[in-house]
Design an enzyme around this catalytic site. Sequence first.
Site, PDB file in Angstrom:
ATOM      1  N   CYS A  63       0.834  -1.212   0.000  1.00  0.00           N
ATOM      2  CA  CYS A  63       0.000   0.000   0.000  1.00  0.00           C
ATOM      3  C   CYS A  63       0.865   1.257   0.000  1.00  0.00           C
ATOM      4  CB  CYS A  63      -0.901   0.028   1.227  1.00  0.00           C
ATOM      5  SG  CYS A  63      -1.710   1.623   1.456  1.00  0.00           S
ATOM      6  N   VAL A  64       0.626   2.139  -0.931  1.00  0.00           N
ATOM      7  CA  VAL A  64       1.475   3.329  -1.085  1.00  0.00           C
ATOM      8  C   VAL A  64       1.388   4.264   0.120  1.00  0.00           C
ATOM      9  CG1 VAL A  64      -0.262   4.595  -2.451  1.00  0.00           C
ATOM     10  CG2 VAL A  64       2.151   5.217  -2.621  1.00  0.00           C
TER      11      VAL A  64
END
Lengths: 130, 101, 133
Positions: free
Chosen positions: A78-79
Amino acid sequence: MKFGILVNEGPYTHQASDSAYQFTKAALEKGHEIFRVFFYHDGVNNGTRLSVPPQDDRHITNRWSALAKEHQLDLVVCVAAAQRRGLLDANEAKRNGKDADNIADGFRISGLGQLIEAGIQADRLVVFGD
Amino acid sequence: MLLHTVNKSPFERHSLQSCLRFAQAGSSILLLEDGIYAAIQGTQFQPLLQEALNDKKVYALLPDLQARGLPSEKIIEGITLVDYGDFVDLVASHSATQAWL
Amino acid sequence: MSDEDMMDDEAGGGVVKKFLYVNRKAPYGTIYALESLEVVLIGAAFDQDVSLAFIDDGVYQLTKGQQTDGIGMKNFSPTYRALEMYDVEKLYVDQDSLTARGLNAEDLIVPVEVLNTTQMAELMETQDVVFSF
């Protein structure tokens, strides 16, 4: 059957990533498809290529990378969670003016939409956390 | 029906108690990681597990049991020991999985 | 794989599944509550059938009067009030968890539906995807 896997904890401190790995391996051995493994919260730390565990310990990141290579797994970090915790790929490093990136082979950084998509597309979603 | 997973010791967290409060008759519960401590005979949680076994299936992950040095003959009667392959089958055979983290 | 599953695959983006977010952890002490809310906000764009359940210490996420200046963290509790704008309207709170903590629905910053154990259990059983953080 298509499985989605969510890993909420980083390597070593919690067993979550180990359990997720053993589950993923068993599912593949049974001929199932892994739609995606999504790493969230401290789980993003599974994707660093800078970890150097002792020789006699398992290398959690390399183990994921090897499984991904063998089975073309989609390992997504997840960024937003990754940026908080200092895990960057080359693009993210450049975009944020950082002098290095640290993402391991076989992992890619993307948005939370990828987790929702896994929930929609996979037949079952399994969560591993603390 | 749902497959519930519990990975915390009942002595440390409330996860097992919450899980058992909401788990419906006919659903299944898999104990893994530190969750397997609830599967052992003679703890204060044995009555709770035995009540659950009346109308629910309870499973415990054998590799986690072995890792912690708990002999399988100490498991509460009625609890089924499973490996990771069985875990996969359980996920596949239930409508969804709910992790009580 | 069943026929229904095959159709789901073909339908791709048109699939509507029942998503339940189970919140069982208090805010600030750990990041789970905040990052769970971030998933809910992103997930809202996917037009799925979304419900949020607040159980155990998860009910503390919704209490009124949170003031975080002193701990240097962002107070994200107002975001629960904004969920309605994202068409996330099904917020369910476990009655027993409230009672055990000396709380009632008036102590919460957002209107919720309070469910007893049986109702919450039935809600869980109908879900396709259950997210726990």
